[in-house]
Design a protein around this motif. Structure first.
Motif, PDB file in Angstrom:
ATOM      1  N   VAL A   1      -3.658  -1.183 -10.110  1.00 20.50           N
ATOM      2  CA  VAL A   1      -2.251  -1.356 -10.483  1.00 20.50           C
ATOM      3  C   VAL A   1      -1.610  -0.979  -9.154  1.00 20.50           C
ATOM      4  O   VAL A   1      -1.710   0.104  -8.644  1.00 20.50           O
ATOM      5  N   PHE A   2      -0.780  -1.985  -8.821  1.00 15.36           N
ATOM      6  CA  PHE A   2       0.295  -2.050  -7.497  1.00 15.36           C
ATOM      7  C   PHE A   2       1.515  -1.472  -8.224  1.00 15.36           C
ATOM      8  O   PHE A   2       2.175  -2.486  -8.613  1.00 15.36           O
ATOM      9  N   PHE A   3       2.029  -0.185  -7.967  1.00 14.30           N
ATOM     10  CA  PHE A   3       3.271   0.309  -8.363  1.00 14.30           C
ATOM     11  C   PHE A   3       4.297   0.117  -7.045  1.00 14.30           C
ATOM     12  O   PHE A   3       4.250   0.688  -6.223  1.00 14.30           O
ATOM     13  N   PHE A   4       5.084  -0.938  -7.262  1.00 13.63           N
ATOM     14  CA  PHE A   4       5.883  -1.506  -5.999  1.00 13.63           C
ATOM     15  C   PHE A   4       7.430  -1.224  -6.289  1.00 13.63           C
ATOM     16  O   PHE A   4       7.793  -1.722  -6.999  1.00 13.63           O
ATOM     17  N   THR A   5       7.877  -0.718  -5.559  1.00 15.68           N
ATOM     18  CA  THR A   5       9.280  -0.332  -5.260  1.00 15.68           C
ATOM     19  C   THR A   5      10.131  -1.164  -4.562  1.00 15.68           C
ATOM     20  O   THR A   5       9.639  -1.716  -3.778  1.00 15.68           O
ATOM     21  N   ASP A   6      11.530  -1.226  -4.411  1.00 12.73           N
ATOM     22  CA  ASP A   6      12.164  -2.071  -3.704  1.00 12.73           C
ATOM     23  C   ASP A   6      13.210  -1.077  -2.876  1.00 12.73           C
ATOM     24  O   ASP A   6      14.207  -0.334  -3.555  1.00 12.73           O
ATOM     25  N   GLN A   7      13.142  -1.088  -1.509  1.00 12.79           N
ATOM     26  CA  GLN A   7      14.104  -0.315  -0.674  1.00 12.79           C
ATOM     27  C   GLN A   7      13.985   0.952  -0.714  1.00 12.79           C
ATOM     28  O   GLN A   7      15.040   1.817  -0.434  1.00 12.79           O
ATOM     29  N   GLN A   8      12.726   1.532  -0.917  1.00 14.98           N
ATOM     30  CA  GLN A   8      12.720   3.129  -0.994  1.00 14.98           C
ATOM     31  C   GLN A   8      12.440   3.654   0.482  1.00 14.98           C
ATOM     32  O   GLN A   8      11.166   3.400   0.985  1.00 14.98           O
ATOM     33  N   ARG A   9      13.146   4.497   0.890  1.00 10.67           N
ATOM     34  CA  ARG A   9      12.659   5.260   1.993  1.00 10.67           C
ATOM     35  C   ARG A   9      11.494   6.172   1.919  1.00 10.67           C
ATOM     36  O   ARG A   9      11.391   6.823   0.884  1.00 10.67           O
TER      37      ARG A   9
END
Length: 438
Positions: A6-14
């Motif tokens: 499972v690839f838990f991928f977020t967007d624009q997270q420092r």
């Protein structure tokens, strides 16, 4: 059986929104637990700090300049095998939920921002699909819609990250487990809501995270972080809670022990302190991202200090699946670091190609960047002429406050970094740049 992935991928997270990376507030207890049990990569970076190109790199295993996905609104190439195709060959069911951002194409005039992505533009994720090409256009912080494999609209009500996780849990609960699955779970959070021009955390975020510690790179700057950072942290806290829900769902299904979970993001956010928007620069707050793996051989409680990149994730996934890695892929499986390899790269290479062109090389101590104006027809540098942009001493100036590019005492350092950067560009098929030296 092979492990589920499972690839838990977020967007624009420092990276520094997470406790194990230095966030002082209790924003990410579940991610911190994941890192403590799994493997924490201290220095994780994107290879392209823009949404679409970063995602293209993950699906192709190549740098953006090699595939033509150098900016947003360029669709994935349909004439090459992608990550999902290789995973299917390795015996995996492939699933995709959330933000895609790889179907609309300005060149052809096709726009799927508010309509369903057709099957041929889904990158090979044809076992399970529930996504929107531009989730920011089909939803807000609360409420929105996706499209299923039959191109039917699927509405959701509630906080967006919660609902996306609901869909993922439904997917997990519906598995018959006769074959392993690879699921890419792609969130929009903590990306700003484009049409509202603000970050949208869950209700109560402004009050809950109002007493935040100002990150060192933002301290003393303008931008819009003062009004947005509490909601930004609220988004990150929501992602953390939903990661915990995902872990519990896998455990309840009885498959947690045979699942590998990857946590990372496409790029960071500098809150309009480096240019007029949030990313598209080579600064740390644009390119440094969380990078954590959990499960199987990664459950060692280790912290690794070598620099890793999103370009390393596709080969890492294939290696975990027991599949061969294409020879032209540019990354390297991070499993090599678990076995104590002594030939890992000593620099990170970053491309940015949209409003303008930058090429960046980052070592443990130094960061060197060149920039050029883009030819919008080709996505290449106009005349292939670059100017030196910045040089930072990251050991003594981690927040990149002092640009040393014009300091003559660092000419030897610049010469070395320039040569390394040129060699990297040429090695992946870019034209040899003509660099105007400051």
């Amino acid at each position: 059986m092979k492990p589920n992935i499972v690839f838990f991928f977020t967007d624009q997270q420092r990276w520094d929104t997470i406790g194990v990376y230095g966030q002082p507030l209790e924003v990410t207890p579940n991610i911190d637990k994941m890192a403590g049990e799994g493997t924490l990569f201290e220095y994780g970076f994107t290879c392209q700090p823009v949404c679409g190109p970063a995602r293209a790199c993950l699906q192709t295993g190549l740098y953006a300049s090699q595939t033509g996905n150098y900016r947003n609104s360029i669709s994935l190439p349909t004439d090459r095998k992608l990550l999902a195709h290789y995973m299917k060959e390795a015996g995996y069911e492939t699933g995709y939920i959330g933000k895609w951002h790889l179907a609309s194409d300005r060149k052809t005039g096709t726009d799927y921002k508010e309509t369903a992505v057709p099957p041929q533009l889904r990158g090979g994720y044809d076992d399970y699909w529930l996504a929107a090409d531009a989730l920011e256009h089909t939803s807000h912080g609360y409420n929105g819609y996706l499209f299923d494999a039959a191109m039917n609209r699927v509405d959701f009500k509630g906080y967006r990250a919660d609902c996306i996780t609901d869909f993922a849990i439904n997917y997990i609960n519906s598995r018959e487990l006769n074959k392993p699955f690879y699921l890419m779970l792609s969130f929009l959070e903590p990306h700003h809501q484009n049409d509202h021009n603000q970050y949208e955390g869950p209700d109560g975020s402004k009050e809950k995270f109002k007493d935040f510690t100002v990150p060192g790179d933002l301290n003393g700057t303008a931008g819009d972080w003062k009004e947005n950072y509490p909601d930004y942290l609220g988004c990150c806290a929501s992602l953390d809670q939903n990661l915990g829900r995902l872990f519990r769902a896998l455990d309840d299904k009885g498959i947690l022990d045979n699942t590998i979970i990857i946590y990372s993001s496409d790029h960071g956010s500098h809150f309009r302190t480096r240019n007029k928007e949030y990313k598209r620069s080579g600064h740390e707050n644009s390119i440094r991202v969380p990078f954590i793996l959990w499960g199987k051989e990664f459950n060692s409680g280790r912290k690794i200090n070598e620099m890793v990149s999103l370009i390393d994730i596709p080969p890492t996934i294939l290696k975990a699946a027991g599949a061969g890695i294409p020879k032209d892929w540019q990354g390297r499986p991070v499993q090599d670091l678990l076995s104590g390899c002594n030939d890992w790269r000593e620099e990170i290479f970053v491309q940015t190609t949209e409003a303008g062109i930058t090429r960046v090389i980052r070592t443990k101590k130094w960061k060197y960047s060149i920039c050029a104006v883009m030819d919008r027809e080709t996505g290449l540098a106009a005349g292939n002429i670059f100017n030196e942009e910045f040089l930072f001493d990251l050991e003594n100036d981690p927040f990149e406050k002092t640009n040393l590019i014009a300091d003559r005492s660092f000419i030897t350092v610049k010469n070395n970094l320039r040569d390394r950067l040129i060699n990297k560009m040429v090695s992946i098929g870019e034209y040899r740049p003509q660099i105007t030296i400051v």
